[in-house]
Design an enzyme around this catalytic site. Structure first.
Site, PDB file in Angstrom:
ATOM      1  CB  SER A 165      -0.883  -0.115   1.163  1.00 41.19           C
ATOM      2  OG  SER A 165      -1.939   0.938   1.116  1.00 41.19           O
ATOM      3  CG  ASP A 259      -6.364  -2.263  -4.353  1.00 46.83           C
ATOM      4  OD1 ASP A 259      -6.416  -0.767  -4.118  1.00 46.83           O
ATOM      5  OD2 ASP A 259      -5.371  -2.648  -3.572  1.00 46.83           O
ATOM      6  CG  HIS A 289      -5.946  -1.795  -0.245  1.00 48.47           C
ATOM      7  ND1 HIS A 289      -5.100  -1.701  -1.296  1.00 48.47           N
ATOM      8  CD2 HIS A 289      -5.398  -1.146   0.783  1.00 48.47           C
ATOM      9  CE1 HIS A 289      -3.983  -0.895  -0.603  1.00 48.47           C
ATOM     10  NE2 HIS A 289      -4.186  -0.792   0.524  1.00 48.47           N
TER      11      HIS A 289
END
Length: 315
Positions: A165, A259, A289
């Site tokens: 991330s 995502d 995600h």
């Protein structure tokens, strides 16, 4: 056919949310609430998958560019061996949240399963420390790892950077810095659903129903890092801004189909290959995600973890 959550991932997400009404998301710009929520979420993830035994954690200090002393942790199997590879691991949290405590189990599991030791650093977060502080803190940790390679039992030619991330975006930024500032050299960049593009703020209606990191979250994270309406954005902060991707280390990227970072990661992988960088890319269907964190038993999560471990073992 419209998008749909992977059924096993959906089960994990429902278990995470519980039986009550879904929480009301904080408005864009609310960093404090997102930090509180992230701390709770990482604690739940730790309960789902506690840290394994057999991994020793040593507390270290990394000196930042401005002289600040940053907490860092060295994770290694208790049974040490000959000099070998190592990874600088950079945690996620949207540039505004996350810490080493929350990531202890995640990093320890990678080390236990791969045998590759990892250094993690408590880089400073936005908005208190906007760009360039977070990525420069991470680069300082890479320099520390290379400078202390002998005492840590690390082969300097086999150092990689990895993150997920926001940490994946920082890892990509560190790879660019290492190239542009003449090292330390990196053998691989391992980017797990990386946060790369500060312009990704317009909602895609096909994705909105499935997002675990929303467009408001993204606006908040990038706004905290870069400020409002920045005149110029550094490619080390937002790697999609880089105009030249040649000379970077071989890359691994994976991202879920549902995502918010899907398209920017696809495009970054394409641009890496166009620049002659060996690149492996995985797009996981039905996955939002952070899917492997809240649905670790799902087949898609097992495949993603297996791929990451394969790459780590190849270092």
């Amino acid at each position: 056919m419209p998008f749909a959550l992977d059924p096993q991932v959906a089960t994990g997400l429902l278990a995470l949310l519980g039986d009550g009404p879904p929480p009301v998301p904080p408005p864009a710009g609310d960093v404090f609430t997102r930090r509180q929520n992230a701390a709770v979420t990482f604690a739940v993830f730790a309960d789902l998958q506690p840290a394994p035994s057999g991994v020793a954690v040593t507390h270290l200090t990394v000196t930042a560019d401005d002289g600040a002393q940053l907490d860092a942790r060295w994770y290694a199997r208790e049974a040490g061996g000959a000099s070998g590879p190592a990874v600088l691991y950079l945690h996620g949290g949207g540039m505004i949240a996350g810490d080493l405590k929350g990531y202890d189990p995640i990093i320890a599991r990678y080390v236990a399963a791969s045998g590759v030791p990892m250094l993690a650093v408590e880089y400073r977060l936005a908005p208190e420390f906007p760009d360039p502080v977070p990525v420069r803190d991470c680069f300082a940790a890479l320099r520390h790892l290379a400078e202390h390679a002998d005492e840590l039992g690390v082969d300097r030619s086999r150092i990689a950077v990895m993150g997920d991330s926001a940490g994946g975006g920082l890892a990509a930024g560190v790879a660019l810095l290492a190239r542009d500032e003449n090292g330390p050299a990196l053998s691989r960049q391992i980017l797990v659903y990386p946060m790369l593009d500060d312009t990704n703020v317009t909602p895609d209606p096909q994705l909105v129903p499935f997002l675990t990191w929303s467009y408001d979250d993204n606006v908040t994270g990038w706004g905290a890092l870069l400020g409002e309406a920045p005149q110029q954005v550094s490619p080390y902060a937002a790697p999609t801004r880089a105009t030249d991707l040649t000379g970077l280390p071989p890359a691994y990227l994976d991202v879920g189909e549902l995502d918010i970072f899907r398209d920017e990661d696809l495009e970054y992988a394409r641009r890496l290959t166009d620049a002659g960088v060996p690149t492996e890319f995985h797009l996981h269907p039905g996955a939002p995600h952070g899917f492997e964190a809240f649905a670790p038993g799902a087949d898609v999560a097992q495949r993603a973890i297996a791929d990451r471990l394969r790459v780590l073992r190849s270092l």
